[in-house]
Write an enzyme that holds these catalytic residues in place. Structure first.
Site, mmCIF file in Angstrom:
data_model
loop_
_atom_site.group_PDB
_atom_site.id
_atom_site.type_symbol
_atom_site.label_atom_id
_atom_site.label_comp_id
_atom_site.label_asym_id
_atom_site.label_seq_id
_atom_site.Cartn_x
_atom_site.Cartn_y
_atom_site.Cartn_z
ATOM 1 N N SER A 168 14.510 34.976 39.606
ATOM 2 C CA SER A 168 15.408 34.540 40.666
ATOM 3 C C SER A 168 16.490 33.618 40.120
ATOM 4 O O SER A 168 17.262 33.996 39.257
ATOM 5 C CB SER A 168 14.602 33.877 41.781
ATOM 6 O OG SER A 168 15.415 33.585 42.897
ATOM 7 N N ASP A 224 22.544 35.012 43.817
ATOM 8 C CA ASP A 224 21.773 34.650 42.629
ATOM 9 C C ASP A 224 21.455 35.908 41.814
ATOM 10 O O ASP A 224 21.806 37.024 42.227
ATOM 11 C CB ASP A 224 20.511 33.867 43.024
ATOM 12 C CG ASP A 224 19.509 34.704 43.799
ATOM 13 O OD1 ASP A 224 19.894 35.766 44.314
ATOM 14 O OD2 ASP A 224 18.340 34.288 43.911
#
Length: 577
Positions: free
Chosen positions: A144, A303
Protein backbone atom coordinates in the site's frame (compact mmCIF):
# COMPACT_ATOMS: atom_id res chain seq x y z
CA UNK A 1 14.27 -23.38 17.68
CA UNK A 2 15.31 -19.90 18.81
CA UNK A 3 16.15 -17.08 16.41
CA UNK A 4 19.88 -17.97 16.20
CA UNK A 5 19.10 -21.62 15.46
CA UNK A 6 16.64 -20.68 12.72
CA UNK A 7 19.24 -18.33 11.29
CA UNK A 8 21.78 -21.16 11.18
CA UNK A 9 19.18 -23.45 9.62
CA UNK A 10 18.70 -20.99 6.74
CA UNK A 11 22.47 -20.81 6.21
CA UNK A 12 22.94 -24.58 6.10
CA UNK A 13 19.82 -25.64 4.22
CA UNK A 14 20.48 -26.14 0.47
CA UNK A 15 16.87 -25.04 -0.21
CA UNK A 16 17.86 -21.39 0.18
CA UNK A 17 19.80 -19.75 -2.65
CA UNK A 18 23.28 -18.27 -2.43
CA UNK A 19 22.04 -14.68 -2.70
CA UNK A 20 19.97 -15.20 0.44
CA UNK A 21 22.86 -16.81 2.28
CA UNK A 22 25.21 -14.00 1.30
CA UNK A 23 22.79 -11.48 2.80
CA UNK A 24 22.59 -13.54 6.01
CA UNK A 25 26.36 -14.01 6.28
CA UNK A 26 26.67 -10.22 6.26
CA UNK A 27 24.78 -10.00 9.59
CA UNK A 28 26.58 -12.89 11.32
CA UNK A 29 27.96 -10.67 14.09
CA UNK A 30 24.79 -8.60 14.56
CA UNK A 31 22.70 -10.44 17.17
CA UNK A 32 20.03 -7.75 17.21
CA UNK A 33 19.52 -7.93 13.44
CA UNK A 34 19.40 -11.73 13.53
CA UNK A 35 16.79 -11.56 16.26
CA UNK A 36 14.70 -9.05 14.32
CA UNK A 37 14.76 -11.19 11.20
CA UNK A 38 14.08 -14.55 12.85
CA UNK A 39 12.31 -14.08 16.19
CA UNK A 40 8.91 -14.65 14.55
CA UNK A 41 7.16 -15.24 11.25
CA UNK A 42 5.15 -12.54 9.52
CA UNK A 43 1.56 -12.62 10.72
CA UNK A 44 -1.76 -11.49 9.32
CA UNK A 45 -2.66 -7.99 10.50
CA UNK A 46 -5.48 -5.62 9.54
CA UNK A 47 -4.30 -5.51 5.93
CA UNK A 48 -2.73 -8.96 5.55
CA UNK A 49 1.00 -9.62 5.76
CA UNK A 50 3.46 -6.77 5.43
CA UNK A 51 7.17 -6.49 6.13
CA UNK A 52 10.59 -5.25 5.13
CA UNK A 53 12.05 -6.97 2.06
CA UNK A 54 14.99 -9.17 2.98
CA UNK A 55 16.11 -12.61 4.12
CA UNK A 56 14.48 -14.11 7.22
CA UNK A 57 11.21 -15.46 8.56
CA UNK A 58 10.17 -11.97 9.65
CA UNK A 59 10.90 -10.49 6.23
CA UNK A 60 9.26 -10.43 2.80
CA UNK A 61 11.14 -12.73 0.40
CA UNK A 62 10.38 -15.47 -2.11
CA UNK A 63 10.51 -18.12 0.63
CA UNK A 64 8.06 -16.29 2.85
CA UNK A 65 5.77 -15.85 -0.16
CA UNK A 66 6.02 -19.51 -1.10
CA UNK A 67 5.32 -20.66 2.45
CA UNK A 68 2.26 -18.45 2.84
CA UNK A 69 0.99 -19.55 -0.57
CA UNK A 70 1.51 -23.21 0.31
CA UNK A 71 -0.54 -22.67 3.45
CA UNK A 72 -3.31 -21.04 1.39
CA UNK A 73 -3.11 -23.91 -1.10
CA UNK A 74 -3.39 -26.50 1.67
CA UNK A 75 -6.45 -24.71 3.06
CA UNK A 76 -8.12 -24.48 -0.35
CA UNK A 77 -7.44 -28.17 -0.97
CA UNK A 78 -8.71 -29.03 2.49
CA UNK A 79 -12.09 -27.40 1.77
CA UNK A 80 -12.12 -28.84 -1.78
CA UNK A 81 -12.37 -25.50 -3.59
CA UNK A 82 -9.30 -25.89 -5.81
CA UNK A 83 -11.26 -25.96 -9.09
CA UNK A 84 -12.25 -22.29 -8.70
CA UNK A 85 -8.71 -20.95 -8.96
CA UNK A 86 -7.05 -17.85 -7.48
CA UNK A 87 -6.59 -14.38 -9.01
CA UNK A 88 -3.29 -12.53 -8.46
CA UNK A 89 -2.42 -8.83 -8.82
CA UNK A 90 0.57 -6.72 -7.85
CA UNK A 91 1.68 -3.09 -7.70
CA UNK A 92 4.85 -1.15 -8.54
CA UNK A 93 6.88 -2.03 -5.44
CA UNK A 94 10.26 -3.72 -5.33
CA UNK A 95 9.92 -7.44 -6.01
CA UNK A 96 6.15 -7.25 -6.57
CA UNK A 97 6.21 -9.03 -9.98
CA UNK A 98 8.60 -11.68 -8.63
CA UNK A 99 6.51 -12.34 -5.53
CA UNK A 100 3.31 -12.53 -7.61
CA UNK A 101 4.97 -15.05 -9.93
CA UNK A 102 6.19 -17.18 -7.01
CA UNK A 103 2.65 -17.27 -5.61
CA UNK A 104 1.19 -18.26 -8.97
CA UNK A 105 3.68 -21.09 -9.49
CA UNK A 106 3.13 -22.46 -6.00
CA UNK A 107 -0.63 -22.52 -6.56
CA UNK A 108 -0.19 -24.16 -9.95
CA UNK A 109 2.07 -26.84 -8.48
CA UNK A 110 -0.71 -27.63 -6.00
CA UNK A 111 -3.28 -28.07 -8.77
CA UNK A 112 -4.91 -24.67 -8.26
CA UNK A 113 -5.20 -22.48 -11.35
CA UNK A 114 -3.65 -19.04 -11.06
CA UNK A 115 -5.04 -16.06 -12.97
CA UNK A 116 -2.24 -13.50 -12.92
CA UNK A 117 -2.32 -9.98 -14.33
CA UNK A 118 0.10 -9.20 -17.14
CA UNK A 119 1.32 -6.06 -15.35
CA UNK A 120 0.57 -4.00 -12.25
CA UNK A 121 -3.10 -3.39 -11.41
CA UNK A 122 -5.04 -1.57 -8.65
CA UNK A 123 -6.21 -3.42 -5.57
CA UNK A 124 -9.94 -2.79 -6.25
CA UNK A 125 -9.66 -4.35 -9.69
CA UNK A 126 -8.39 -7.56 -8.11
CA UNK A 127 -11.40 -7.53 -5.77
CA UNK A 128 -13.67 -7.14 -8.81
CA UNK A 129 -11.91 -9.70 -10.99
CA UNK A 130 -11.78 -12.57 -8.54
CA UNK A 131 -15.58 -12.41 -8.23
CA UNK A 132 -16.03 -12.07 -11.99
CA UNK A 133 -13.90 -15.17 -12.56
CA UNK A 134 -15.58 -17.07 -9.71
CA UNK A 135 -12.28 -17.61 -7.88
CA UNK A 136 -12.13 -18.96 -4.36
CA UNK A 137 -9.50 -16.40 -3.39
CA UNK A 138 -7.29 -13.55 -4.53
CA UNK A 139 -3.73 -12.51 -3.73
CA UNK A 140 -2.42 -8.99 -4.03
CA UNK A 141 1.27 -8.20 -3.69
CA UNK A 142 1.45 -4.69 -2.25
CA UNK A 143 2.46 -2.76 0.84
CA UNK A 144 0.00 0.00 0.00
CA UNK A 145 1.42 3.37 1.11
CA UNK A 146 4.33 2.10 3.24
CA UNK A 147 8.00 3.02 2.85
CA UNK A 148 9.89 1.72 -0.25
CA UNK A 149 11.67 -1.03 1.70
CA UNK A 150 8.35 -2.72 2.48
CA UNK A 151 6.20 -5.11 0.53
CA UNK A 152 3.17 -7.14 1.48
CA UNK A 153 0.76 -9.93 0.67
CA UNK A 154 -2.97 -9.35 0.94
CA UNK A 155 -5.36 -12.28 0.76
CA UNK A 156 -8.95 -11.99 -0.46
CA UNK A 157 -11.72 -14.53 -0.29
CA UNK A 158 -14.42 -15.40 -2.81
CA UNK A 159 -16.70 -12.59 -1.63
CA UNK A 160 -14.09 -10.09 -2.88
CA UNK A 161 -13.13 -8.79 0.57
CA UNK A 162 -9.89 -9.32 2.45
CA UNK A 163 -10.02 -12.43 4.56
CA UNK A 164 -11.61 -12.32 7.98
CA UNK A 165 -12.29 -14.98 10.58
CA UNK A 166 -12.33 -17.95 10.30
CA UNK A 167 -10.36 -18.04 7.04
CA UNK A 168 -7.47 -15.90 8.31
CA UNK A 169 -6.71 -18.07 11.35
CA UNK A 170 -7.24 -21.31 9.46
CA UNK A 171 -4.83 -20.25 6.72
CA UNK A 172 -2.22 -19.25 9.29
CA UNK A 173 -2.72 -22.60 11.02
CA UNK A 174 -1.89 -24.28 7.73
CA UNK A 175 1.16 -22.07 7.26
CA UNK A 176 2.44 -22.85 10.75
CA UNK A 177 2.11 -26.59 10.10
CA UNK A 178 4.75 -26.34 7.38
CA UNK A 179 7.94 -27.34 9.17
CA UNK A 180 10.06 -28.37 6.19
CA UNK A 181 10.61 -25.94 3.31
CA UNK A 182 11.09 -28.93 1.01
CA UNK A 183 7.36 -29.62 1.43
CA UNK A 184 6.57 -26.33 -0.34
CA UNK A 185 5.68 -26.90 -3.98
CA UNK A 186 6.57 -24.87 -7.04
CA UNK A 187 6.94 -25.57 -10.75
CA UNK A 188 8.30 -24.24 -14.02
CA UNK A 189 6.28 -21.36 -15.48
CA UNK A 190 6.14 -22.72 -19.04
CA UNK A 191 5.00 -26.09 -17.78
CA UNK A 192 2.30 -24.43 -15.67
CA UNK A 193 1.09 -22.49 -18.72
CA UNK A 194 1.11 -25.62 -20.89
CA UNK A 195 -1.00 -27.46 -18.30
CA UNK A 196 -3.49 -24.59 -18.15
CA UNK A 197 -2.68 -23.75 -14.53
CA UNK A 198 -1.12 -20.33 -15.16
CA UNK A 199 -3.31 -17.92 -17.12
CA UNK A 200 -2.33 -14.32 -17.85
CA UNK A 201 -5.19 -11.80 -17.71
CA UNK A 202 -5.32 -8.13 -18.56
CA UNK A 203 -7.18 -5.85 -20.95
CA UNK A 204 -10.43 -7.81 -21.00
CA UNK A 205 -10.67 -7.45 -17.22
CA UNK A 206 -9.89 -3.73 -17.41
CA UNK A 207 -12.77 -3.25 -19.85
CA UNK A 208 -15.25 -5.07 -17.61
CA UNK A 209 -14.07 -3.19 -14.53
CA UNK A 210 -14.35 0.25 -16.15
CA UNK A 211 -17.86 -0.53 -17.37
CA UNK A 212 -18.92 -1.37 -13.83
CA UNK A 213 -17.52 1.93 -12.56
CA UNK A 214 -19.39 3.95 -15.14
CA UNK A 215 -22.67 2.40 -13.97
CA UNK A 216 -22.26 4.36 -10.73
CA UNK A 217 -22.48 7.78 -12.41
CA UNK A 218 -25.52 9.76 -11.24
CA UNK A 219 -25.15 12.99 -13.20
CA UNK A 220 -23.84 12.22 -16.67
CA UNK A 221 -25.89 15.26 -17.71
CA UNK A 222 -23.66 17.56 -15.64
CA UNK A 223 -20.51 15.91 -16.96
CA UNK A 224 -21.66 16.34 -20.55
CA UNK A 225 -22.64 19.94 -19.87
CA UNK A 226 -19.47 21.23 -18.20
CA UNK A 227 -17.15 18.26 -17.60
CA UNK A 228 -14.71 19.61 -20.17
CA UNK A 229 -14.43 22.83 -18.15
CA UNK A 230 -13.25 21.15 -14.93
CA UNK A 231 -9.48 21.27 -14.56
CA UNK A 232 -8.08 18.21 -12.78
CA UNK A 233 -4.50 17.55 -11.72
CA UNK A 234 -3.74 13.89 -11.00
CA UNK A 235 -0.71 12.06 -9.63
CA UNK A 236 -0.53 8.24 -9.44
CA UNK A 237 2.49 8.56 -7.10
CA UNK A 238 4.52 6.08 -9.18
CA UNK A 239 1.81 3.43 -8.67
CA UNK A 240 -0.92 1.43 -10.37
CA UNK A 241 -3.70 4.01 -10.72
CA UNK A 242 -2.33 5.92 -13.71
CA UNK A 243 -3.94 4.17 -16.67
CA UNK A 244 -7.38 3.40 -15.21
CA UNK A 245 -7.99 6.76 -13.50
CA UNK A 246 -7.15 8.60 -16.70
CA UNK A 247 -9.18 6.17 -18.80
CA UNK A 248 -12.42 6.42 -16.84
CA UNK A 249 -12.22 10.21 -16.63
CA UNK A 250 -11.55 10.50 -20.36
CA UNK A 251 -14.35 8.12 -21.34
CA UNK A 252 -16.83 10.08 -19.22
CA UNK A 253 -15.88 13.39 -20.81
CA UNK A 254 -13.38 15.04 -18.49
CA UNK A 255 -10.98 16.55 -21.02
CA UNK A 256 -8.73 18.73 -18.86
CA UNK A 257 -6.76 16.16 -16.87
CA UNK A 258 -3.16 17.18 -16.16
CA UNK A 259 -0.72 14.47 -15.03
CA UNK A 260 2.19 15.13 -12.67
CA UNK A 261 4.88 13.88 -15.04
CA UNK A 262 7.54 13.40 -12.35
CA UNK A 263 5.23 10.88 -10.60
CA UNK A 264 3.54 9.32 -13.61
CA UNK A 265 5.51 6.14 -14.25
CA UNK A 266 5.68 3.10 -11.93
CA UNK A 267 8.74 3.15 -9.70
CA UNK A 268 9.17 1.10 -6.53
CA UNK A 269 11.78 3.51 -5.22
CA UNK A 270 9.20 6.34 -5.13
CA UNK A 271 11.96 8.87 -5.88
CA UNK A 272 9.87 12.04 -5.51
CA UNK A 273 8.55 11.32 -2.00
CA UNK A 274 9.85 9.80 1.22
CA UNK A 275 6.64 7.78 1.57
CA UNK A 276 3.95 7.34 -1.13
CA UNK A 277 1.03 8.13 1.16
CA UNK A 278 -1.73 10.47 -0.09
CA UNK A 279 -2.34 11.43 3.53
CA UNK A 280 1.10 13.10 3.66
CA UNK A 281 1.48 16.74 2.64
CA UNK A 282 4.72 16.14 0.73
CA UNK A 283 3.03 13.84 -1.77
CA UNK A 284 1.07 16.79 -3.12
CA UNK A 285 3.98 19.23 -3.47
CA UNK A 286 4.44 18.61 -7.19
CA UNK A 287 0.72 18.28 -7.81
CA UNK A 288 -0.07 21.60 -6.16
CA UNK A 289 2.69 23.30 -8.10
CA UNK A 290 1.14 22.07 -11.35
CA UNK A 291 -2.35 22.98 -10.09
CA UNK A 292 -1.32 26.59 -9.62
CA UNK A 293 0.25 26.68 -13.08
CA UNK A 294 -2.92 25.46 -14.81
CA UNK A 295 -5.42 26.98 -12.35
CA UNK A 296 -6.87 23.55 -11.48
CA UNK A 297 -10.14 23.09 -9.62
CA UNK A 298 -9.09 19.85 -7.97
CA UNK A 299 -5.92 17.83 -7.30
CA UNK A 300 -6.08 14.04 -6.94
CA UNK A 301 -3.49 11.50 -5.79
CA UNK A 302 -3.71 7.73 -5.50
CA UNK A 303 -1.39 5.51 -3.49
CA UNK A 304 0.69 2.72 -5.14
CA UNK A 305 -2.10 0.11 -5.16
CA UNK A 306 -4.78 2.74 -5.90
CA UNK A 307 -7.20 1.98 -3.12
CA UNK A 308 -6.69 5.33 -1.34
CA UNK A 309 -7.45 8.74 -2.80
CA UNK A 310 -6.05 12.03 -1.56
CA UNK A 311 -7.83 15.23 -2.59
CA UNK A 312 -7.03 18.94 -2.61
CA UNK A 313 -9.79 21.39 -3.63
CA UNK A 314 -9.56 25.03 -4.61
CA UNK A 315 -11.20 27.81 -2.60
CA UNK A 316 -12.31 30.22 -5.32
CA UNK A 317 -12.45 33.15 -2.91
CA UNK A 318 -8.81 32.88 -1.80
CA UNK A 319 -7.16 30.71 -4.47
CA UNK A 320 -5.95 28.40 -1.68
CA UNK A 321 -6.05 24.62 -2.06
CA UNK A 322 -7.60 22.92 0.96
CA UNK A 323 -6.76 19.40 2.09
CA UNK A 324 -9.71 17.03 2.18
CA UNK A 325 -9.01 14.44 4.85
CA UNK A 326 -10.38 10.94 4.46
CA UNK A 327 -13.21 11.84 6.83
CA UNK A 328 -14.00 15.02 4.89
CA UNK A 329 -14.01 13.41 1.43
CA UNK A 330 -15.87 10.38 2.80
CA UNK A 331 -18.62 12.54 4.26
CA UNK A 332 -18.79 14.78 1.19
CA UNK A 333 -19.19 11.78 -1.12
CA UNK A 334 -21.60 10.05 1.25
CA UNK A 335 -23.87 13.09 1.31
CA UNK A 336 -23.59 13.50 -2.47
CA UNK A 337 -24.18 9.85 -3.37
CA UNK A 338 -27.03 9.23 -0.93
CA UNK A 339 -28.58 12.67 -1.39
CA UNK A 340 -28.56 12.53 -5.19
CA UNK A 341 -29.87 8.97 -5.23
CA UNK A 342 -32.71 10.10 -3.00
CA UNK A 343 -33.55 13.03 -5.30
CA UNK A 344 -33.26 11.08 -8.55
CA UNK A 345 -34.70 7.68 -7.74
CA UNK A 346 -35.55 7.52 -4.06
CA UNK A 347 -33.80 5.46 -1.41
CA UNK A 348 -34.55 1.83 -0.53
CA UNK A 349 -36.31 1.34 2.80
CA UNK A 350 -33.46 -0.87 3.98
CA UNK A 351 -30.62 1.41 2.81
CA UNK A 352 -27.31 0.96 4.64
CA UNK A 353 -24.23 3.14 5.10
CA UNK A 354 -21.13 1.62 6.70
CA UNK A 355 -18.07 3.14 8.33
CA UNK A 356 -15.42 2.19 10.88
CA UNK A 357 -15.22 2.98 14.58
CA UNK A 358 -12.20 5.24 13.98
CA UNK A 359 -13.99 7.38 11.40
CA UNK A 360 -15.80 10.64 12.11
CA UNK A 361 -19.04 10.87 14.07
CA UNK A 362 -20.36 13.01 11.22
CA UNK A 363 -20.84 9.81 9.20
CA UNK A 364 -23.62 8.54 11.44
CA UNK A 365 -25.26 11.96 11.50
CA UNK A 366 -25.40 12.04 7.69
CA UNK A 367 -26.82 8.52 7.44
CA UNK A 368 -29.52 9.17 10.00
CA UNK A 369 -30.49 12.47 8.32
CA UNK A 370 -31.50 10.44 5.25
CA UNK A 371 -33.22 7.72 7.27
CA UNK A 372 -30.47 5.26 6.36
CA UNK A 373 -29.25 2.58 8.76
CA UNK A 374 -25.72 3.28 9.96
CA UNK A 375 -23.39 0.36 10.71
CA UNK A 376 -20.04 0.70 12.49
CA UNK A 377 -17.33 -1.93 12.03
CA UNK A 378 -13.77 -2.47 13.22
CA UNK A 379 -10.82 -0.79 11.52
CA UNK A 380 -10.11 -2.25 8.10
CA UNK A 381 -12.19 -2.13 4.94
CA UNK A 382 -12.49 -5.91 5.00
CA UNK A 383 -15.15 -5.49 7.69
CA UNK A 384 -17.11 -3.14 5.44
CA UNK A 385 -16.82 -5.77 2.71
CA UNK A 386 -18.05 -8.39 5.15
CA UNK A 387 -21.13 -6.28 5.97
CA UNK A 388 -21.91 -5.89 2.25
CA UNK A 389 -21.82 -9.67 1.96
CA UNK A 390 -24.05 -10.01 5.03
CA UNK A 391 -26.61 -7.68 3.47
CA UNK A 392 -26.67 -9.70 0.26
CA UNK A 393 -26.61 -13.09 1.96
CA UNK A 394 -29.49 -12.29 4.31
CA UNK A 395 -31.47 -10.17 1.86
CA UNK A 396 -31.66 -7.50 4.52
CA UNK A 397 -29.96 -4.19 3.78
CA UNK A 398 -29.13 -2.39 0.54
CA UNK A 399 -25.61 -1.04 0.51
CA UNK A 400 -25.41 2.64 -0.42
CA UNK A 401 -21.97 3.85 0.65
CA UNK A 402 -19.04 2.92 2.85
CA UNK A 403 -15.83 4.64 3.85
CA UNK A 404 -13.04 4.71 6.41
CA UNK A 405 -10.96 7.62 7.65
CA UNK A 406 -7.79 6.40 5.96
CA UNK A 407 -8.72 7.90 2.59
CA UNK A 408 -10.79 4.98 1.31
CA UNK A 409 -14.38 4.52 0.15
CA UNK A 410 -16.46 2.26 -2.07
CA UNK A 411 -19.30 3.34 -4.34
CA UNK A 412 -21.18 0.35 -5.73
CA UNK A 413 -20.68 -3.32 -4.98
CA UNK A 414 -18.44 -4.26 -7.92
CA UNK A 415 -15.58 -4.59 -5.41
CA UNK A 416 -15.39 -5.31 -1.71
CA UNK A 417 -12.43 -3.10 -0.93
CA UNK A 418 -11.87 0.62 -1.03
CA UNK A 419 -11.57 1.88 -4.57
CA UNK A 420 -9.65 5.04 -5.45
CA UNK A 421 -10.55 4.71 -9.14
CA UNK A 422 -14.30 4.96 -8.55
CA UNK A 423 -13.69 7.59 -5.86
CA UNK A 424 -11.73 9.76 -8.30
CA UNK A 425 -14.54 9.42 -10.81
CA UNK A 426 -17.19 10.29 -8.22
CA UNK A 427 -15.40 13.31 -6.76
CA UNK A 428 -14.98 14.76 -10.27
CA UNK A 429 -18.66 14.12 -10.96
CA UNK A 430 -19.58 15.83 -7.68
CA UNK A 431 -17.34 18.76 -8.63
CA UNK A 432 -19.19 19.40 -11.89
CA UNK A 433 -22.57 18.91 -10.21
CA UNK A 434 -21.76 21.58 -7.63
CA UNK A 435 -20.27 23.73 -10.40
CA UNK A 436 -23.75 23.84 -11.98
CA UNK A 437 -24.91 25.27 -8.64
CA UNK A 438 -22.11 27.87 -8.73
CA UNK A 439 -20.34 26.03 -5.92
CA UNK A 440 -16.87 24.56 -5.58
CA UNK A 441 -16.20 21.36 -3.67
CA UNK A 442 -14.89 23.54 -0.85
CA UNK A 443 -18.20 25.43 -0.83
CA UNK A 444 -19.98 22.08 -0.64
CA UNK A 445 -17.82 21.03 2.32
CA UNK A 446 -18.58 24.25 4.18
CA UNK A 447 -22.29 23.70 3.52
CA UNK A 448 -21.92 20.21 4.97
CA UNK A 449 -20.39 21.60 8.16
CA UNK A 450 -23.14 24.19 8.45
CA UNK A 451 -25.80 21.49 8.03
CA UNK A 452 -24.39 18.72 10.23
CA UNK A 453 -21.90 20.38 12.59
CA UNK A 454 -18.22 21.31 12.59
CA UNK A 455 -16.69 17.90 13.18
CA UNK A 456 -12.91 17.71 13.33
CA UNK A 457 -11.12 14.38 13.45
CA UNK A 458 -7.46 13.53 13.63
CA UNK A 459 -4.99 10.82 14.53
CA UNK A 460 -1.48 10.45 15.89
CA UNK A 461 0.96 7.58 15.94
CA UNK A 462 3.82 6.66 18.20
CA UNK A 463 6.36 4.53 16.38
CA UNK A 464 8.50 2.47 18.71
CA UNK A 465 11.47 0.22 18.09
CA UNK A 466 11.27 -3.46 17.43
CA UNK A 467 10.64 -5.94 20.26
CA UNK A 468 11.06 -3.40 23.06
CA UNK A 469 8.48 -1.21 21.36
CA UNK A 470 5.93 -4.01 21.29
CA UNK A 471 6.37 -4.43 25.07
CA UNK A 472 5.68 -0.72 25.63
CA UNK A 473 2.57 -0.90 23.49
CA UNK A 474 1.32 -3.84 25.52
CA UNK A 475 1.94 -1.87 28.72
CA UNK A 476 -0.11 1.07 27.41
CA UNK A 477 -3.05 -1.13 26.49
CA UNK A 478 -2.93 -3.16 29.73
CA UNK A 479 -2.79 -0.02 31.89
CA UNK A 480 -5.73 1.63 30.16
CA UNK A 481 -7.71 -1.60 30.19
CA UNK A 482 -7.23 -2.22 33.92
CA UNK A 483 -7.80 1.36 34.98
CA UNK A 484 -10.03 3.16 32.42
CA UNK A 485 -9.75 6.97 32.61
CA UNK A 486 -12.85 8.83 33.74
CA UNK A 487 -11.70 12.00 32.04
CA UNK A 488 -9.62 12.48 28.89
CA UNK A 489 -8.28 15.98 28.54
CA UNK A 490 -11.16 18.41 28.84
CA UNK A 491 -13.84 15.76 28.27
CA UNK A 492 -15.61 13.43 30.68
CA UNK A 493 -15.84 9.81 29.57
CA UNK A 494 -19.41 8.61 29.05
CA UNK A 495 -18.89 5.09 27.68
CA UNK A 496 -15.87 2.76 27.53
CA UNK A 497 -15.79 0.14 24.79
CA UNK A 498 -13.24 -2.65 25.11
CA UNK A 499 -13.34 -4.68 21.92
CA UNK A 500 -10.87 -7.24 23.18
CA UNK A 501 -13.03 -8.03 26.21
CA UNK A 502 -16.24 -7.49 24.17
CA UNK A 503 -17.49 -5.12 26.81
CA UNK A 504 -19.23 -1.75 26.64
CA UNK A 505 -19.57 0.06 29.97
CA UNK A 506 -21.71 3.16 30.46
CA UNK A 507 -19.95 5.16 33.17
CA UNK A 508 -23.03 7.33 33.71
CA UNK A 509 -25.59 4.55 34.30
CA UNK A 510 -23.24 1.69 35.17
CA UNK A 511 -24.86 -0.52 32.53
CA UNK A 512 -22.72 -3.10 30.73
CA UNK A 513 -23.35 -4.74 27.37
CA UNK A 514 -21.41 -6.43 24.57
CA UNK A 515 -19.86 -4.45 21.72
CA UNK A 516 -21.39 -6.62 19.01
CA UNK A 517 -18.15 -6.70 17.02
CA UNK A 518 -15.35 -9.28 16.68
CA UNK A 519 -12.60 -9.39 19.28
CA UNK A 520 -9.83 -6.85 18.64
CA UNK A 521 -7.22 -5.18 20.82
CA UNK A 522 -8.93 -1.79 20.67
CA UNK A 523 -10.14 0.65 23.32
CA UNK A 524 -12.74 3.31 22.53
CA UNK A 525 -14.05 6.17 24.64
CA UNK A 526 -17.31 7.98 23.92
CA UNK A 527 -16.87 11.42 25.42
CA UNK A 528 -19.22 14.27 26.17
CA UNK A 529 -20.13 16.83 23.45
CA UNK A 530 -19.93 14.14 20.72
CA UNK A 531 -16.15 13.83 21.17
CA UNK A 532 -14.34 10.48 21.14
CA UNK A 533 -10.99 8.72 21.39
CA UNK A 534 -9.89 5.34 20.05
CA UNK A 535 -6.58 3.61 20.78
CA UNK A 536 -5.36 0.77 18.57
CA UNK A 537 -1.98 -0.95 18.16
CA UNK A 538 -0.86 -1.59 14.59
CA UNK A 539 -1.32 -5.13 13.36
CA UNK A 540 1.89 -5.11 11.32
CA UNK A 541 4.52 -2.96 13.09
CA UNK A 542 5.61 -1.58 16.48
CA UNK A 543 3.23 1.35 16.36
CA UNK A 544 0.26 2.51 18.38
CA UNK A 545 -2.35 4.84 16.92
CA UNK A 546 -4.71 7.30 18.59
CA UNK A 547 -7.77 8.46 16.73
CA UNK A 548 -9.88 11.26 18.14
CA UNK A 549 -12.64 13.62 17.16
CA UNK A 550 -14.47 16.66 18.48
CA UNK A 551 -17.37 18.85 17.42
CA UNK A 552 -16.87 22.62 17.30
CA UNK A 553 -19.05 25.65 16.75
CA UNK A 554 -17.00 26.85 13.76
CA UNK A 555 -13.97 25.81 11.75
CA UNK A 556 -11.69 27.86 13.98
CA UNK A 557 -13.25 26.50 17.17
CA UNK A 558 -13.02 22.94 15.87
CA UNK A 559 -9.34 23.38 14.96
CA UNK A 560 -8.52 24.75 18.42
CA UNK A 561 -10.40 22.00 20.25
CA UNK A 562 -8.81 19.28 18.10
CA UNK A 563 -5.29 20.60 18.62
CA UNK A 564 -5.82 20.81 22.36
CA UNK A 565 -7.22 17.28 22.55
CA UNK A 566 -4.29 15.93 20.53
CA UNK A 567 -1.83 17.37 23.05
CA UNK A 568 -3.83 16.06 26.01
CA UNK A 569 -4.07 12.53 24.63
CA UNK A 570 -0.35 12.41 23.89
CA UNK A 571 0.45 13.63 27.42
CA UNK A 572 -1.77 10.92 28.89
CA UNK A 573 -0.04 8.17 26.89
CA UNK A 574 3.48 9.39 27.57
CA UNK A 575 2.80 9.33 31.32
CA UNK A 576 1.92 5.65 31.01
CA UNK A 577 5.05 4.86 28.97
Amino acid sequence: MDDREIYEFWLLNPYFDEKTKKELHAIADDEHEIKERFYKELEFGTAGIRGIIGAGTNRMNIYTVRKITQGISNYILDINEQKKGVAIAYDSRRMSPEFADEAALCLAANGIKAYIFESLRPTPELSFVLRKLGCVAGINITASHNLPEYNGYKVYWEDGAQITSPHDTRIMDQVQKIMDYNDIKTMDREKAKHEGMYQVIGEEMDDAYIEELKKQVLHIDCIREIGKELKIVYTPLHGSGNILVRRVLKELGFENVYIVKEQELPDGEFPTVSCPNPEAEETFTLGLRLAKEVNADIVLGTDPDADRLGIRVKDSSTGEYHTMTGNMSGCLLADYEIGQRKDRMGLPEDGVMISTIVSTNMAGVIARSYGVKFIEVLTGFKYIGQEIWNCEATGSGTYLFGFEESYGCLIGTHARDKDAIVAAMAICEAAVYYKTKNMTLWDAMLALYKKYGYYKDNSQSIMLKDIEGLAKIQKIMNTLRKDPPKQIGSYWVKVVRDYKEDKKVNLVTGETETTGLPSSNVLYYDLEDDAWLCIRPSGTEAKIKFYYGIKGTSLVDADEKSEKMGREVLDMIQKIM
